[in-house]
Enzyme design. Structure first.
Site, PDB file in Angstrom:
ATOM      1  N   HIS A 163      -2.549  -2.284 -10.278  1.00 25.38           N
ATOM      2  CA  HIS A 163      -3.447  -1.747  -9.251  1.00 25.38           C
ATOM      3  C   HIS A 163      -4.684  -2.619  -9.192  1.00 25.38           C
ATOM      4  O   HIS A 163      -5.125  -3.119 -10.227  1.00 25.38           O
ATOM      5  CB  HIS A 163      -3.840  -0.298  -9.602  1.00 25.38           C
ATOM      6  CG  HIS A 163      -4.378   0.453  -8.446  1.00 25.38           C
ATOM      7  ND1 HIS A 163      -5.698   0.398  -8.086  1.00 25.38           N
ATOM      8  CD2 HIS A 163      -3.761   1.262  -7.544  1.00 25.38           C
ATOM      9  CE1 HIS A 163      -5.879   1.155  -7.017  1.00 25.38           C
ATOM     10  NE2 HIS A 163      -4.724   1.680  -6.659  1.00 25.38           N
TER      11      HIS A 163
ATOM     12  N   ASP B  15       2.571   5.487  -7.396  1.00 24.52           N
ATOM     13  CA  ASP B  15       3.834   5.330  -6.671  1.00 24.52           C
ATOM     14  C   ASP B  15       5.037   5.153  -7.583  1.00 24.52           C
ATOM     15  O   ASP B  15       6.174   5.175  -7.106  1.00 24.52           O
ATOM     16  CB  ASP B  15       3.735   4.128  -5.719  1.00 24.52           C
ATOM     17  CG  ASP B  15       2.905   4.484  -4.519  1.00 24.52           C
ATOM     18  OD1 ASP B  15       2.923   5.660  -4.138  1.00 24.52           O
ATOM     19  OD2 ASP B  15       2.226   3.596  -3.980  1.00 24.52           O
TER      20      ASP B  15
ATOM     21  N   HIS C 133       0.869  -1.178   0.000  1.00 23.77           N
ATOM     22  CA  HIS C 133       0.000   0.000   0.000  1.00 23.77           C
ATOM     23  C   HIS C 133       0.907   1.230   0.000  1.00 23.77           C
ATOM     24  O   HIS C 133       1.546   1.513  -1.009  1.00 23.77           O
ATOM     25  CB  HIS C 133      -0.902  -0.097   1.235  1.00 23.77           C
ATOM     26  CG  HIS C 133      -2.041   0.873   1.293  1.00 23.77           C
ATOM     27  ND1 HIS C 133      -2.397   1.682   0.269  1.00 23.77           N
ATOM     28  CD2 HIS C 133      -2.926   1.154   2.296  1.00 23.77           C
ATOM     29  CE1 HIS C 133      -3.446   2.425   0.625  1.00 23.77           C
ATOM     30  NE2 HIS C 133      -3.773   2.120   1.860  1.00 23.77           N
TER      31      HIS C 133
HETATM   32  N1  CMC Z   1       4.609  -6.772 -11.731  1.00 22.95           N
HETATM   33  C1  CMC Z   1       4.494  -7.946 -12.415  1.00 22.95           C
HETATM   34  N2  CMC Z   1       3.359  -8.661 -12.469  1.00 22.95           N
HETATM   35  C2  CMC Z   1       2.299  -8.177 -11.783  1.00 22.95           C
HETATM   36  C3  CMC Z   1       2.351  -6.974 -11.053  1.00 22.95           C
HETATM   37  C4  CMC Z   1       3.561  -6.256 -11.051  1.00 22.95           C
HETATM   38  N3  CMC Z   1       3.677  -5.105 -10.386  1.00 22.95           N
HETATM   39  N4  CMC Z   1       1.142  -6.746 -10.472  1.00 22.95           N
HETATM   40  C5  CMC Z   1       0.363  -7.779 -10.827  1.00 22.95           C
HETATM   41  N5  CMC Z   1       1.076  -8.637 -11.619  1.00 22.95           N
HETATM   42  C6  CMC Z   1       0.565  -9.860 -12.265  1.00 22.95           C
HETATM   43  C7  CMC Z   1       0.449 -10.977 -11.262  1.00 22.95           C
HETATM   44  O1  CMC Z   1       1.619 -11.755 -11.205  1.00 22.95           O
HETATM   45  C8  CMC Z   1      -0.737 -11.730 -11.817  1.00 22.95           C
HETATM   46  O2  CMC Z   1      -0.295 -12.478 -12.916  1.00 22.95           O
HETATM   47  P1  CMC Z   1      -0.884 -13.970 -13.212  1.00 22.95           P
HETATM   48  O3  CMC Z   1      -2.333 -13.715 -13.559  1.00 22.95           O
HETATM   49  O4  CMC Z   1      -0.056 -14.509 -14.321  1.00 22.95           O
HETATM   50  O5  CMC Z   1      -0.718 -14.742 -11.923  1.00 22.95           O
HETATM   51  C9  CMC Z   1      -1.664 -10.639 -12.365  1.00 22.95           C
HETATM   52  O6  CMC Z   1      -0.770  -9.563 -12.702  1.00 22.95           O
HETATM   53  C10 CMC Z   1      -2.701 -10.148 -11.352  1.00 22.95           C
HETATM   54  O7  CMC Z   1      -2.034  -9.805 -10.138  1.00 22.95           O
HETATM   55  P2  CMC Z   1      -2.750  -9.768  -8.713  1.00 22.95           P
HETATM   56  O8  CMC Z   1      -1.692  -9.865  -7.637  1.00 22.95           O
HETATM   57  O9  CMC Z   1      -3.838 -10.777  -8.686  1.00 22.95           O
HETATM   58  O10 CMC Z   1      -3.397  -8.329  -8.700  1.00 22.95           O
HETATM   59  P3  CMC Z   1      -3.972  -7.538  -7.438  1.00 22.95           P
HETATM   60  O11 CMC Z   1      -5.046  -6.661  -7.938  1.00 22.95           O
HETATM   61  O12 CMC Z   1      -4.295  -8.465  -6.324  1.00 22.95           O
HETATM   62  O13 CMC Z   1      -2.710  -6.677  -6.960  1.00 22.95           O
HETATM   63  C11 CMC Z   1      -1.226  -4.895  -6.545  1.00 22.95           C
HETATM   64  C12 CMC Z   1      -2.626  -5.297  -7.044  1.00 22.95           C
HETATM   65  C13 CMC Z   1      -1.128  -3.352  -6.517  1.00 22.95           C
HETATM   66  C14 CMC Z   1      -1.001  -5.405  -5.105  1.00 22.95           C
HETATM   67  C15 CMC Z   1      -0.158  -5.485  -7.510  1.00 22.95           C
HETATM   68  O14 CMC Z   1      -0.360  -5.021  -8.832  1.00 22.95           O
HETATM   69  C16 CMC Z   1       1.263  -5.219  -7.043  1.00 22.95           C
HETATM   70  O15 CMC Z   1       1.795  -5.967  -6.237  1.00 22.95           O
HETATM   71  N6  CMC Z   1       1.895  -4.101  -7.577  1.00 22.95           N
HETATM   72  C17 CMC Z   1       3.222  -3.737  -7.131  1.00 22.95           C
HETATM   73  C18 CMC Z   1       3.124  -2.957  -5.818  1.00 22.95           C
HETATM   74  C19 CMC Z   1       2.563  -1.563  -6.027  1.00 22.95           C
HETATM   75  O16 CMC Z   1       2.975  -0.842  -6.928  1.00 22.95           O
HETATM   76  N7  CMC Z   1       1.637  -1.152  -5.120  1.00 22.95           N
HETATM   77  C20 CMC Z   1       1.077   0.214  -5.130  1.00 22.95           C
HETATM   78  C21 CMC Z   1      -0.377   0.262  -5.428  1.00 22.95           C
HETATM   79  S1  CMC Z   1      -0.918   1.956  -5.741  1.00 22.95           S
HETATM   80  C22 CMC Z   1      -0.825   2.754  -4.209  1.00 22.95           C
HETATM   81  C23 CMC Z   1      -1.880   2.340  -3.246  1.00 22.95           C
HETATM   82  O17 CMC Z   1      -3.079   2.373  -3.587  1.00 22.95           O
HETATM   83  O18 CMC Z   1      -1.532   1.999  -2.109  1.00 22.95           O
END
Ligand code: CMC
Length: 422
Positions: free
Chosen positions: A302, A358, A263
């Site tokens: 996101h 971010d 987050h």
């Molecule tokens: N890099 C590479 N692959 C990714 C990433 C990433 N940053 N984010 C998601 N994926 C892939 C993930 O591996 C999955 O692939 P597959 O379907 O092959 O297994 C697919 O995309 C869906 O990912 P998810 O984890 O199910 O998606 P989510 O909606 O649960 O996660 C997230 C959202 C923000 C936690 C995630 O995108 C992430 O970890 N991003 C990096 C951390 C980040 O930048 N966080 C800041 C968010 S914005 C500020 C805030 O609101 O706090």
């Protein structure tokens, strides 16, 4: 019914029609018709936990609006303090209202001397400023006992003002402590953001003059971070607030949620990632390693935005303004290259992974001289107004205490065995 779904319960063969209201199915309707059948939804992927009129977010179209106003217009024309008023009151203030609001916030920036001397100075010398902030916000509840009167409008509004005004003072105090520097008292002649910069950076000069471009850039970042509907920390605020805890305790819980790297800690992770990549030529191999499942591209993706995060677009422009004063952050070229490659790579486009807020905010904070540990603290300052807007809304809605159900997967009943028989 036109707006409804029909579900057949195969256990009984009975068809059940459930109305859809505002795009959702009310759980009360669901549980009346299908008692004992729960939605299993870890992470709230498909659950709306409340109705809210604060912020509108369309993740597919990349739209973010506070109280109906597009984030782009607010970032261009407004100030953080005006946006905080908008979030809390639902309308932009008149001149008189804004003057009164600015006065109120300005005159609540001081913290009780015991918060600083007895509490903040009691931390270990290398305490993380975000840990200090979370604890100090919680400690404020012991200084303002009237905060428990959450249904008294005068008391409620006083706590809201105190929190918005004092969080920057606590934030700067936490930084100064971790640097071994003396505390700087608020300067009531400065605007909200310049006062924060003064408390952060002032050394021996009688009055700290923030660079107007940097003060404005930070104010824009505060606007962009002020609210983001039901994110993890806002949900924590609502959940704790639903027990009718005082707002300091609920805000501390929200700040604790913000502390995590998924987050508010993501911009720190971006800087670490860019530093580790180290050079332009290492970007492609790094992308390949991410695609091979070795870690994530920090600052990308996101839960809600499935197109470009509108905040990231604004931040990119703000970064240029900041770098015109501070000089370019050497990590910027790596970030731009990373973005360019990722946005044309099928792995990222097919998963709809775009830069989020971010991806660039850390580069700006770093160029402005903030240490990485301060990044989540900088996020908490403006998000306090969003948390409080949701807290007020939740109380006015007379919402129920947050109490989800579980699907029990533990052992069947069994008898206690005395220790010598195990
Ligand atoms: N890099 C590479 N692959 C990714 C990433 C990433 N940053 N984010 C998601 N994926 C892939 C993930 O591996 C999955 O692939 P597959 O379907 O092959 O297994 C697919 O995309 C869906 O990912 P998810 O984890 O199910 O998606 P989510 O909606 O649960 O996660 C997230 C959202 C923000 C936690 C995630 O995108 C992430 O970890 N991003 C990096 C951390 C980040 O930048 N966080 C800041 C968010 S914005 C500020 C805030 O609101 O706090």
């Amino acid at each position: 019914m036109a707006e409804s779904i029909t579900i057949t319960d195969n256990r009984t063969g009975q068809a059940i029609e459930i109305p859809i209201v505002n795009g959702g199915i009310a759980a009360t309707e669901w549980s009346k018709l299908l008692p004992g059948v729960w939605f299993y939804d870890p992470g709230f992927m498909s659950t709306a936990a409340c109705e809210s009129a604060v912020t509108y977010l369309d993740g597919d179209a990349g739209i973010l609006r506070y109280r109906g106003y597009p984030i782009e217009q607010l970032a261009e024309h407004s100030t953080y303090l005006e946006v905080a008023y908008l979030l809390l009151h639902g309308e932009l203030p008149s001149s008189a209202q804004f003057e009164a609001w600015t006065h109120e916030v300005t005159y609540h920036t001081f913290i009780h001397e015991n918060v600083r001397k007895r509490f903040l100075e009691g931390f270990h010398y290398d305490a993380h400023p975000m840990g200090m902030l979370v604890s100090a916000i919680a400690a404020l509840s012991t200084f303002y006992l009237d905060a428990k009167d959450i249904f008294d409008p005068t008391s409620r509004s006083k706590q809201v003002t105190r929190l918005i005004a004092k969080v920057p003072t606590l934030a700067a105090a936490a930084h100064r402590f971790s640097m071994g520097m003396p505390f700087v008292y608020p300067d009531n002649s400065l605007d909200f953001t310049s006062n924060f910069l003064s408390m952060m950076w002032k050394v021996a000069e009688p009055r700290f003059e923030a660079d107007p471009i940097l003060a404005h850039a930070l104010d824009v970042l505060f606007i962009l971070h002020a609210d983001h509907e039901q994110n993890c920390s806002t949900t924590a605020m609502r959940v704790v607030g639903s027990s009718h805890a005082d707002p300091y305790s609920a805000t501390a819980a929200a700040a604790a949620a913000l502390y995590g790297p998924r987050h508010g800690g993501a911009n720190e992770a971006v800087i670490r990632m860019l530093t580790e990549i180290g050079g332009y030529e290492n970007v492609e191999p790094f992308i390949e390693s991410v695609k091979a499942g070795k870690g994530r591209l920090q600052g990308f993706g996101h839960r809600v935005y499935k197109s470009y995060d509108p905040r990231a677009k604004i931040i990119k422009r703000t970064a240029d303004e900041v770098f015109s004063v501070t000089g370019k952050n050497p990590l910027l070229d790596i970030a731009l290259r990373l973005e360019e490659i990722a946005l044309s790579d099928e792995y990222f486009t097919s998963r709809r992974l775009y830069p989020n807020v971010d991806f660039y905010s850390g580069l700006i904070y770093q160029a402005m001289g903030f240490p990485m540990e301060m990044f989540p603290v900088l996020f908490a300052i403006p998000r306090t107004s969003g948390w409080l807007a949701h807290w007020q809304e939740m109380l006015d809605q007379d919402s129920k205490i947050a109490r989800p159900r579980q699907l029990y997967v533990g052992t069947e009943p069994r008898d206690y065995t005395p220790i010598d028989g195990r």
